[in-house]
Design a protein around this motif. Sequence first.
Motif, PDB file in Angstrom:
ATOM      1  N   SER A 130      95.387  19.914  71.705  1.00  8.35           N
ATOM      2  CA  SER A 130      95.242  20.489  73.036  1.00  8.35           C
ATOM      3  C   SER A 130      95.252  19.393  74.099  1.00  8.35           C
ATOM      4  CB  SER A 130      93.927  21.264  73.127  1.00  8.35           C
ATOM      5  OG  SER A 130      93.633  21.617  74.464  1.00  8.35           O
ATOM      6  N   TYR A 154      91.768  18.100  74.881  1.00  7.15           N
ATOM      7  CA  TYR A 154      90.940  17.516  73.829  1.00  7.15           C
ATOM      8  C   TYR A 154      90.079  16.388  74.369  1.00  7.15           C
ATOM      9  CZ  TYR A 154      89.414  14.743  69.892  1.00  7.15           C
ATOM     10  OH  TYR A 154      88.638  14.041  69.011  1.00  7.15           O
ATOM     11  N   ARG A 155      88.823  16.418  73.960  1.00  6.64           N
ATOM     12  CA  ARG A 155      87.897  15.330  74.244  1.00  6.64           C
ATOM     13  C   ARG A 155      86.892  15.351  73.115  1.00  6.64           C
ATOM     14  NH1 ARG A 155      84.991  15.129  80.057  1.00  6.64           N
ATOM     15  NH2 ARG A 155      83.507  16.593  79.146  1.00  6.64           N
ATOM     16  N   TYR A 156      86.569  14.208  72.567  1.00  6.96           N
ATOM     17  CA  TYR A 156      85.759  14.129  71.353  1.00  6.96           C
ATOM     18  C   TYR A 156      84.445  14.901  71.488  1.00  6.96           C
ATOM     19  CZ  TYR A 156      82.930  12.333  67.535  1.00  6.96           C
ATOM     20  OH  TYR A 156      82.131  12.238  66.433  1.00  6.96           O
ATOM     21  N   LYS A 158      84.779  22.770  72.401  1.00  3.69           N
ATOM     22  CA  LYS A 158      85.532  21.658  71.823  1.00  3.69           C
ATOM     23  C   LYS A 158      86.956  22.112  71.528  1.00  3.69           C
ATOM     24  CE  LYS A 158      81.578  19.247  69.832  1.00  3.69           C
ATOM     25  NZ  LYS A 158      80.932  18.719  68.624  1.00  3.69           N
ATOM     26  N   TYR A 159      87.890  21.443  72.206  1.00  2.00           N
ATOM     27  CA  TYR A 159      89.296  21.776  72.012  1.00  2.00           C
ATOM     28  C   TYR A 159      89.866  20.985  70.839  1.00  2.00           C
ATOM     29  CZ  TYR A 159      89.349  24.330  76.402  1.00  2.00           C
ATOM     30  OH  TYR A 159      89.109  25.250  77.385  1.00  2.00           O
ATOM     31  N   GLY A 160      90.900  21.541  70.253  1.00  2.00           N
ATOM     32  CA  GLY A 160      91.542  20.901  69.123  1.00  2.00           C
ATOM     33  C   GLY A 160      92.320  19.660  69.514  1.00  2.00           C
ATOM     34  N   LEU A 161      92.638  18.839  68.525  1.00  2.00           N
ATOM     35  CA  LEU A 161      93.334  17.588  68.754  1.00  2.00           C
ATOM     36  C   LEU A 161      94.666  17.788  69.460  1.00  2.00           C
ATOM     37  CD1 LEU A 161      92.687  15.603  65.460  1.00  2.00           C
ATOM     38  CD2 LEU A 161      92.037  14.908  67.766  1.00  2.00           C
ATOM     39  N   ASN A 180      88.604  24.948  69.452  1.00  2.00           N
ATOM     40  CA  ASN A 180      88.254  25.002  68.036  1.00  2.00           C
ATOM     41  C   ASN A 180      86.910  25.675  67.818  1.00  2.00           C
ATOM     42  OD1 ASN A 180      90.519  23.964  66.894  1.00  2.00           O
ATOM     43  ND2 ASN A 180      89.673  21.956  66.442  1.00  2.00           N
TER      44      ASN A 180
END
Length: 121
Positions: free
Chosen positions: A102, A105-107, A97-100, A31
Amino acid sequence: VQLQASGGGLVQAGGSLRLACAASVSIFSVNAMGWYRQAPGNQRELVATISSGGSTDYANSVKNRFTISRDSVKNTLYLQMNSLSPEDTAVYYCNAKYGLGSPYYRYSGYWGQGTLVTVSS
């Protein structure tokens, strides 16, 4: 996911450096990616970010001097730094930051190990 930052070094004021941050997996579903820096005794601060759509944002202190870009084929984030000043001296970190949706994903996203930039006066 691992991020490997490189390109730091010692440069004289007014000089240029290009930082690179290579990801171990595809950044297609990222993202946002960004560069942060931390000078001795200071908190980590945002330098520049780039969205999946290519929108960029910069800290006021680096506007018109730094350029952030990403190469989704090479899975690499870049930071071109021009007109460097001693105030730019810091360890520079990259973040992704990867999208939800993905699997990565990790916060908090992922951080590179940092690369030291030292600007002499």
